[in-house]
Design a protein around this motif. Structure first.
Motif, PDB file in Angstrom:
ATOM      1  N   GLU A  60       6.325   6.844   4.319  1.00 38.02           N
ATOM      2  CA  GLU A  60       7.065   6.028   5.291  1.00 38.02           C
ATOM      3  C   GLU A  60       8.460   5.688   4.793  1.00 38.02           C
ATOM      4  OE1 GLU A  60       4.698   2.679   6.340  1.00 38.02           O
ATOM      5  OE2 GLU A  60       2.984   3.913   6.901  1.00 38.02           O
ATOM      6  N   PHE A  61       8.976   6.483   3.886  1.00 41.04           N
ATOM      7  CA  PHE A  61      10.315   6.277   3.341  1.00 41.04           C
ATOM      8  C   PHE A  61      10.969   7.644   3.196  1.00 41.04           C
ATOM      9  CE2 PHE A  61       7.044   6.082   0.067  1.00 41.04           C
ATOM     10  CZ  PHE A  61       7.391   7.103  -0.795  1.00 41.04           C
ATOM     11  N   ASP A  62      12.258   7.654   2.898  1.00 40.40           N
ATOM     12  CA  ASP A  62      12.990   8.919   2.803  1.00 40.40           C
ATOM     13  C   ASP A  62      12.875   9.574   1.430  1.00 40.40           C
ATOM     14  OD1 ASP A  62      13.846   8.517   5.433  1.00 40.40           O
ATOM     15  OD2 ASP A  62      15.642   7.443   4.777  1.00 40.40           O
ATOM     16  N   ALA A  63      12.887   8.773   0.373  1.00 41.53           N
ATOM     17  CA  ALA A  63      12.852   9.340  -0.977  1.00 41.53           C
ATOM     18  C   ALA A  63      12.335   8.311  -1.973  1.00 41.53           C
ATOM     19  CB  ALA A  63      14.240   9.802  -1.398  1.00 41.53           C
ATOM     20  N   PHE A  64      11.813   8.836  -3.059  1.00 44.07           N
ATOM     21  CA  PHE A  64      11.379   8.031  -4.200  1.00 44.07           C
ATOM     22  C   PHE A  64      12.133   8.582  -5.394  1.00 44.07           C
ATOM     23  CE2 PHE A  64       8.061   7.923  -7.699  1.00 44.07           C
ATOM     24  CZ  PHE A  64       8.271   6.600  -8.032  1.00 44.07           C
TER      25      PHE A  64
ATOM     26  N   ILE B 121      12.404   3.068  -4.090  1.00 39.89           N
ATOM     27  CA  ILE B 121      12.029   3.661  -2.812  1.00 39.89           C
ATOM     28  C   ILE B 121      13.226   3.487  -1.894  1.00 39.89           C
ATOM     29  CG2 ILE B 121      10.556   3.445  -0.792  1.00 39.89           C
ATOM     30  CD1 ILE B 121       8.244   2.894  -2.598  1.00 39.89           C
ATOM     31  N   ILE B 122      13.621   4.599  -1.275  1.00 42.88           N
ATOM     32  CA  ILE B 122      14.837   4.607  -0.457  1.00 42.88           C
ATOM     33  C   ILE B 122      14.497   4.975   0.982  1.00 42.88           C
ATOM     34  CG2 ILE B 122      17.087   5.727  -0.145  1.00 42.88           C
ATOM     35  CD1 ILE B 122      17.011   6.143  -3.242  1.00 42.88           C
ATOM     36  N   LYS B 123      15.045   4.196   1.902  1.00 42.88           N
ATOM     37  CA  LYS B 123      14.890   4.467   3.332  1.00 42.88           C
ATOM     38  C   LYS B 123      16.221   4.156   4.002  1.00 42.88           C
ATOM     39  CE  LYS B 123      11.869   3.706   7.219  1.00 42.88           C
ATOM     40  NZ  LYS B 123      10.585   3.154   7.657  1.00 42.88           N
ATOM     41  N   ASN B 124      16.706   5.081   4.803  1.00 38.50           N
ATOM     42  CA  ASN B 124      17.993   4.928   5.489  1.00 38.50           C
ATOM     43  C   ASN B 124      19.124   4.600   4.508  1.00 38.50           C
ATOM     44  OD1 ASN B 124      16.779   5.389   8.001  1.00 38.50           O
ATOM     45  ND2 ASN B 124      16.263   3.227   8.210  1.00 38.50           N
ATOM     46  N   ASN B 125      19.147   5.309   3.385  1.00 41.56           N
ATOM     47  CA  ASN B 125      20.174   5.164   2.347  1.00 41.56           C
ATOM     48  C   ASN B 125      20.233   3.770   1.720  1.00 41.56           C
ATOM     49  OD1 ASN B 125      21.117   7.836   2.497  1.00 41.56           O
ATOM     50  ND2 ASN B 125      22.273   7.321   4.343  1.00 41.56           N
ATOM     51  N   ARG B 126      19.124   3.039   1.770  1.00 45.76           N
ATOM     52  CA  ARG B 126      19.052   1.720   1.163  1.00 45.76           C
ATOM     53  C   ARG B 126      17.824   1.641   0.273  1.00 45.76           C
ATOM     54  NH1 ARG B 126      22.365  -2.054   3.926  1.00 45.76           N
ATOM     55  NH2 ARG B 126      23.081  -1.232   5.900  1.00 45.76           N
ATOM     56  N   ILE B 127      17.975   0.943  -0.835  1.00 48.17           N
ATOM     57  CA  ILE B 127      16.839   0.705  -1.706  1.00 48.17           C
ATOM     58  C   ILE B 127      16.002  -0.402  -1.075  1.00 48.17           C
ATOM     59  CG2 ILE B 127      16.085  -0.089  -3.979  1.00 48.17           C
ATOM     60  CD1 ILE B 127      18.720   1.051  -5.117  1.00 48.17           C
ATOM     61  N   ILE B 128      14.758  -0.069  -0.723  1.00 50.65           N
ATOM     62  CA  ILE B 128      13.894  -1.074  -0.102  1.00 50.65           C
ATOM     63  C   ILE B 128      12.889  -1.652  -1.096  1.00 50.65           C
ATOM     64  CG2 ILE B 128      14.196  -0.211   2.239  1.00 50.65           C
ATOM     65  CD1 ILE B 128      11.419   1.107   1.984  1.00 50.65           C
ATOM     66  N   GLN B 129      12.647  -0.937  -2.198  1.00 50.42           N
ATOM     67  CA  GLN B 129      11.801  -1.447  -3.271  1.00 50.42           C
ATOM     68  C   GLN B 129      12.334  -0.918  -4.583  1.00 50.42           C
ATOM     69  OE1 GLN B 129       7.757  -0.393  -1.655  1.00 50.42           O
ATOM     70  NE2 GLN B 129       7.211  -2.181  -2.883  1.00 50.42           N
ATOM     71  N   SER B 130      12.209  -1.732  -5.617  1.00 51.88           N
ATOM     72  CA  SER B 130      12.708  -1.360  -6.928  1.00 51.88           C
ATOM     73  C   SER B 130      11.796  -1.979  -7.984  1.00 51.88           C
ATOM     74  CB  SER B 130      14.134  -1.878  -7.081  1.00 51.88           C
ATOM     75  OG  SER B 130      14.615  -1.664  -8.376  1.00 51.88           O
TER      76      SER B 130
END
Length: 93
Positions: A77-81, A8-17
């Motif tokens: 609530e995130f940018d991309a999956f 899960i990516i938000k603001n160009n950062r991986i927030i969950q993996s």
């Protein structure tokens, strides 16, 4: 062993993996992807995204697929999956 890495990516950062593994050699690649995708979505507590022809094409060509807000029925609530096939490392002899 089939492995699929979900991010899960938000603001160009991986927030969950999370990496899902399936060890059933009797299933097709499409069935393995579906099983692992469902497990990853359960782990992240998100709905399963729509699997569109563009995702099929990207996964077959690059072994990865990216889902943005258009692929989800609910607001996210995130940018991309993203999902990506993880190749097993061959053991050196």
């Amino acid at each position: 062993m089939f492995k699929l890495w979900g991010k899960i990516i938000k603001n160009n950062r991986i927030i969950q993996s999370y990496t899902s593994e399936c060890d059933n050699n009797n299933l097709s690649k499409k069935e393995l992807v579906n099983i692992c995708l469902e497990e990853i979505c359960r782990e992240f507590d998100i709905q399963k995204p729509l699997w569109l022809p563009i995702h099929e094409k990207d996964f077959n060509r690059y072994y990865k697929a990216k889902f943005n807000a258009d692929a989800f029925m609910e607001e996210i609530e995130f940018d991309a999956f993203e999902i990506e096939f993880v190749e097993e490392q061959k053991k050196k002899k």
